[in-house]
Design a protein around this motif. Structure first.
Motif, PDB file in Angstrom:
ATOM      1  N   HIS A 130     -19.160   4.587  -2.906  1.00  0.00           N
ATOM      2  CA  HIS A 130     -19.375   3.570  -1.879  1.00  0.00           C
ATOM      3  C   HIS A 130     -19.601   4.221  -0.517  1.00  0.00           C
ATOM      4  CE1 HIS A 130     -19.277  -0.357  -0.072  1.00  0.00           C
ATOM      5  NE2 HIS A 130     -18.183  -0.101   0.627  1.00  0.00           N
ATOM      6  N   ASP A 173      -7.953   2.138   2.402  1.00  0.00           N
ATOM      7  CA  ASP A 173      -8.098   1.146   1.342  1.00  0.00           C
ATOM      8  C   ASP A 173      -8.512  -0.225   1.861  1.00  0.00           C
ATOM      9  OD1 ASP A 173      -7.554   2.841  -0.818  1.00  0.00           O
ATOM     10  OD2 ASP A 173      -5.404   2.702  -0.452  1.00  0.00           O
ATOM     11  N   GLY A 223     -17.174   9.868  -7.394  1.00  0.00           N
ATOM     12  CA  GLY A 223     -15.792   9.419  -7.494  1.00  0.00           C
ATOM     13  C   GLY A 223     -15.260   9.443  -8.915  1.00  0.00           C
ATOM     14  N   HIS A 224     -16.149   9.306  -9.909  1.00  0.00           N
ATOM     15  CA  HIS A 224     -15.787   9.357 -11.321  1.00  0.00           C
ATOM     16  C   HIS A 224     -16.549  10.507 -11.969  1.00  0.00           C
ATOM     17  CE1 HIS A 224     -14.779   5.226 -10.151  1.00  0.00           C
ATOM     18  NE2 HIS A 224     -13.885   5.255 -11.123  1.00  0.00           N
ATOM     19  N   LYS A 249     -12.150   0.007   1.875  1.00  0.00           N
ATOM     20  CA  LYS A 249     -12.722   0.569   0.652  1.00  0.00           C
ATOM     21  C   LYS A 249     -13.596   1.788   0.966  1.00  0.00           C
ATOM     22  CE  LYS A 249     -10.772  -2.792  -1.515  1.00  0.00           C
ATOM     23  NZ  LYS A 249      -9.476  -2.556  -2.185  1.00  0.00           N
ATOM     24  N   VAL A 296      -9.843  10.598 -10.290  1.00  0.00           N
ATOM     25  CA  VAL A 296     -10.822   9.771  -9.584  1.00  0.00           C
ATOM     26  C   VAL A 296     -10.669   9.952  -8.078  1.00  0.00           C
ATOM     27  CG1 VAL A 296     -11.475   7.379  -9.096  1.00  0.00           C
ATOM     28  CG2 VAL A 296     -10.958   8.090 -11.445  1.00  0.00           C
ATOM     29  N   ALA A 333      -7.453   7.863   1.765  1.00  0.00           N
ATOM     30  CA  ALA A 333      -8.396   6.746   1.681  1.00  0.00           C
ATOM     31  C   ALA A 333      -8.016   5.669   2.688  1.00  0.00           C
ATOM     32  CB  ALA A 333      -8.407   6.157   0.269  1.00  0.00           C
ATOM     33  N   GLU A 345      -5.255  16.291  -1.154  1.00  0.00           N
ATOM     34  CA  GLU A 345      -6.063  15.094  -1.372  1.00  0.00           C
ATOM     35  C   GLU A 345      -6.476  14.498  -0.031  1.00  0.00           C
ATOM     36  OE1 GLU A 345      -6.909  13.369  -4.487  1.00  0.00           O
ATOM     37  OE2 GLU A 345      -6.538  15.441  -5.093  1.00  0.00           O
ATOM     38  N   SER A 353     -11.205   7.834  -4.891  1.00  0.00           N
ATOM     39  CA  SER A 353     -11.429   6.430  -4.525  1.00  0.00           C
ATOM     40  C   SER A 353     -12.552   6.298  -3.496  1.00  0.00           C
ATOM     41  CB  SER A 353     -10.139   5.825  -3.956  1.00  0.00           C
ATOM     42  OG  SER A 353      -9.114   5.845  -4.920  1.00  0.00           O
ATOM     43  N   HIS A 354     -13.456   5.371  -3.742  1.00  0.00           N
ATOM     44  CA  HIS A 354     -14.489   4.920  -2.799  1.00  0.00           C
ATOM     45  C   HIS A 354     -15.579   5.958  -2.523  1.00  0.00           C
ATOM     46  CE1 HIS A 354     -11.196   2.191  -2.322  1.00  0.00           C
ATOM     47  NE2 HIS A 354     -10.522   2.955  -1.497  1.00  0.00           N
ATOM     48  N   ASN A 405       0.813  -1.214   0.000  1.00  0.00           N
ATOM     49  CA  ASN A 405       0.000   0.000   0.000  1.00  0.00           C
ATOM     50  C   ASN A 405       0.847   1.264   0.000  1.00  0.00           C
ATOM     51  OD1 ASN A 405       0.995   0.097   2.609  1.00  0.00           O
ATOM     52  ND2 ASN A 405      -0.956  -0.405   3.577  1.00  0.00           N
TER      53      ASN A 405
END
Length: 679
Positions: free
Chosen positions: A422, A575, A407-408, A578, A416, A573, A570, A418-419, A272
């Motif tokens: 979600h 990870d 996220g997108h 998720k 992007v 996350a 940023e 991430s998550h 990671n």
């Protein structure tokens, strides 16, 4: 275009080797549609960092190429190496005083550090009809990764970004030549390199590293041994790997043998990439060795030695083999970290050995890691996606839930998050379960469902139909936001938002005004966002994101704001779960562990205090970075919204501690400091 034949879509798997820095980035060329795209102006680079790092181009850069089929059915190949090695240093020179591109015989980390660059090519899609001619819109996407290594090998920055180039390609009548592709690829490469250089210049870790430059010691004087000239009738024997490199080389009588000259580069990455090794996490060692002499170097290997608590965690050596003069060989080895008894911190040293005499021993490469022990079952990461049976706490039939996760984005140039989607989906289920909120009073907007028109309709029309004086409102947003270069005003980016213009963003003050117009009892708002400057902003003078000016003291008894990232950076996350890091700890807190005073109720103030504390601690101790959440109203401002019950508490008391011996008579006792979470 009505009379054109139906285009044949071709997808070709292309070469994309493993970079020496352990990264693979992607290149996608898309030729689609029939509209003309405009080009995005380059981003503004902040003040240069006073360093002169070396740039390492991985094999994925120097061997990068694109293959495609012409309208005549011929296969063509375009090399990308020249475009990459020309553009990347140019963009990095805007972030640093200067960058250099050393040759194989130089030691880049002996200067001010090194920047590794990796890029890969994956596929090409062409929508040009057979024997067709004319012009066709085209889009090229280049995925690129840059890693900044300090002089001791520590990773200070690692990031992947996609660059996009747009334009048209042309095919002349009765011709098989496809023109215009190089310019589109060049724009994509420039875009990726430019934005990565900008992010690197904003890195607080690199800035702190540069600030200590005056205290650095020369690496060459620390590690490099002077070459030992051969003596007639003797052979120079390399020292054993366990000996210090500063010890004199032993000699034994023999015939004259010319020594070999071997140099190497090495990168070690944990899975990671946080420089902290978790149990069962994979560890990859990547080595590039070159024989720079005129004689064969036999049985070359890189010795891997762990110090302190890292001893035995890593493999003993990486075998390279026999190298001919001028030969370069690359080797990759991946192992898993085994559990150790306690948290360890130490160094990992890589040094070179050979079965042939070495005229000059390269300096070792030093990597700093921490190693985390395997946690008992009670300490393992909680699966926050599984709602606990004890989550239900209240009945709130008049509550309203709005969760948004973007996220997108429609514009592929927007990075992007991430998550994010979600996060929004799971948060909606948590608040629904806690308050038994009816489904018809919930609105969940994920990615394509969260365009600017959707946000405006939700906050300015839908909410007015659903709320009254007994309504408790919950709003959650996860994604990306832009910060104004003059005022610091924050705007949330919708799915159709674009970094090159003001469209597709919903100003935070507009959301505040919409909420303040509602006849509600209470509102709790959560924001887990990454923050970027608006295009054209002067990053040397841009103010910090303004989260607080719109928060009125008159609303402190009604509204509670929980902001996961208060600065221009940023958001981290989590990870393993998720989720965004801040969202993960919000969910853990809603499970009950945020009940800091153990009164069986989690208040809004307790939830934000818990999540804020956890994020600050994890980013500092494990991720080696900084992220500071913000709670509004802050402690001590008297806001009654801080004591608003939000979940059922489930925070077991710690194990009892044996009574301490009584203090001598008259001795003073220090009272414990209590964490303040209320108004």
């Amino acid at each position: 275009m009505k009379n054109l034949q139906r285009p044949q879509i071709q997808c070709v798997k292309l070469w994309g080797g493993l970079a020496s820095c352990g990264s693979i980035a992607g290149l996608v060329l898309l030729v689609v549609g029939c509209s003309v795209f405009t080009r995005t102006p380059p981003t503004v680079i902040p003040q240069r960092i006073p360093l002169t790092p070396a740039v390492w181009f991985s094999p994925s850069v120097t061997a990068a190429e694109v293959s495609y089929d012409t309208p005549c059915g011929e296969k063509k190949t375009m090399a990308l190496a020249d475009l990459l090695v020309t553009s990347i240093p140019k963009q990095l020179n805007n972030a640093f005083n200067q960058v250099t591109t050393p040759n194989h015989t130089e030691e880049p980390l002996a200067s001010d550090g090194a920047i590794e660059v990796g890029v890969g090519v994956r596929r090409i899609n062409l929508a040009i009809p057979s024997q067709g001619h004319g012009t066709y819109p085209a889009t090229a996407t280049v995925g690129m990764e840059m890693v900044f290594l300090a002089r001791n090998g520590t990773v200070l920055f690692s990031k992947k970004l996609d660059g996009v180039g747009r334009g048209t390609v042309a095919v002349a009548e009765q011709s098989c030549v496809l023109s215009g592709l190089e310019a589109i690829l060049q724009e994509a490469i420039d875009s990726a390199a430019d934005r990565l250089a900008k992010q690197m210049a904003l890195s607080s870790q690199i800035q702190d590293y540069a600030a200590t430059k005056d205290t650095w010691k020369p690496i060459a004087g620390q590690f490099r041994s002077e070459p030992v000239p051969p003596i007639v009738g003797t052979t120079a024997v390399p020292p054993p790997a366990a000996l210090e490199l500063t010890q004199p080389v032993q000699t034994v009588p023999s015939e004259l043998v010319q020594p070999a000259h071997v140099n190497f580069r090495a990168i070690i990455r944990d899975e990671n990439r946080d420089q902290f090794l978790d149990p069962d996490e994979s560890l990859t060692i990547e080595v590039e060795v070159k024989n720079e002499g005129t004689v064969e170097a036999k049985d070359v290997a890189v010795v891997v030695e762990g110090k302190d608590e890292l001893a035995g965690v890593f493999p003993g050596e990486v075998v390279v083999g026999t190298l001919q003069p001028g030969e370069v060989r690359r080797t990759t080895l991946t192992n898993h970290v085994t559990a150790i008894e306690s948290t360890g911190h130490g160094e990992l040293s890589l040094s070179l050995k050979s079965g042939s005499p070495l005229g000059l021993v390269p300096p070792p490469k030093i990597f700093a890691f921490g190693a985390k022990p395997k946690q008992p079952d009670s300490m393992t990461i909680q699966d926050v996606d599984q709602l606990p049976n004890t989550l239900t706490a209240f009945k709130e039939p008049k509550a309203v839930i709005v969760t948004i996760g973007v996220g997108h984005f429609r514009d592929e140039q927007v990075p992007v998050v991430s998550h994010a989607s979600h996060d929004a989906a799971v948060m909606a289920e948590y608040v629904h379960a806690i308050g038994n909120v009816p489904r018809e009073r919930m609105r969940v907007l994920l990615d394509r469902q969260a365009q600017l028109s959707d946000l405006e309709e939700t906050f300015e029309r839908w909410l007015r139909k659903k709320t009254d004086a007994t309504t408790d409102l919950y709003v959650f947003f996860s994604g990306r936001a832009l910060v104004d270069g003059v005022s610091g005003a924050v705007s949330l980016m919708a799915y159709d938002g674009a970094p090159g213009g003001p469209t597709g963003v919903y100003p935070l003050h507009q959301l505040q005004e919409a909420v303040q117009r509602l006849p509600i009892r209470r509102a709790v708002l959560f924001f887990d966002v990454s923050l970027d400057p608006v295009p054209g902003a002067d990053l040397a003078t841009i103010p910090q994101p303004d989260w607080e000016s719109g928060f009125s003291d008159a609303r402190k008894d009604v509204e509670m704001w929980m902001v996961g990232n208060r600065k221009l950076q940023e958001a981290q996350a989590h990870d393993h779960s998720k989720h965004g890091l801040f969202t993960y700890y919000l969910l853990r807190g809603l499970q009950g562990v945020a009940d800091l005073n153990r009164d069986a109720t989690v208040t809004a103030g307790e939830l934000c205090t818990y999540a804020r504390t956890q994020v600050i601690q994890v980013t500092r101790d494990q991720l080696k970075s900084k992220q500071e959440p913000l709670c509004l109203p802050q402690v001590g401002r008297g806001g009654m919204a801080r004591i608003y019950p939000i979940a059922r508490g489930n925070n077991p008391k710690p194990a009892s501690i044996p009574n301490a011996p009584e203090s001598p008579a008259g001795a003073s006792k220090t009272l414990p400091t209590l964490m303040q979470v209320g108004p």
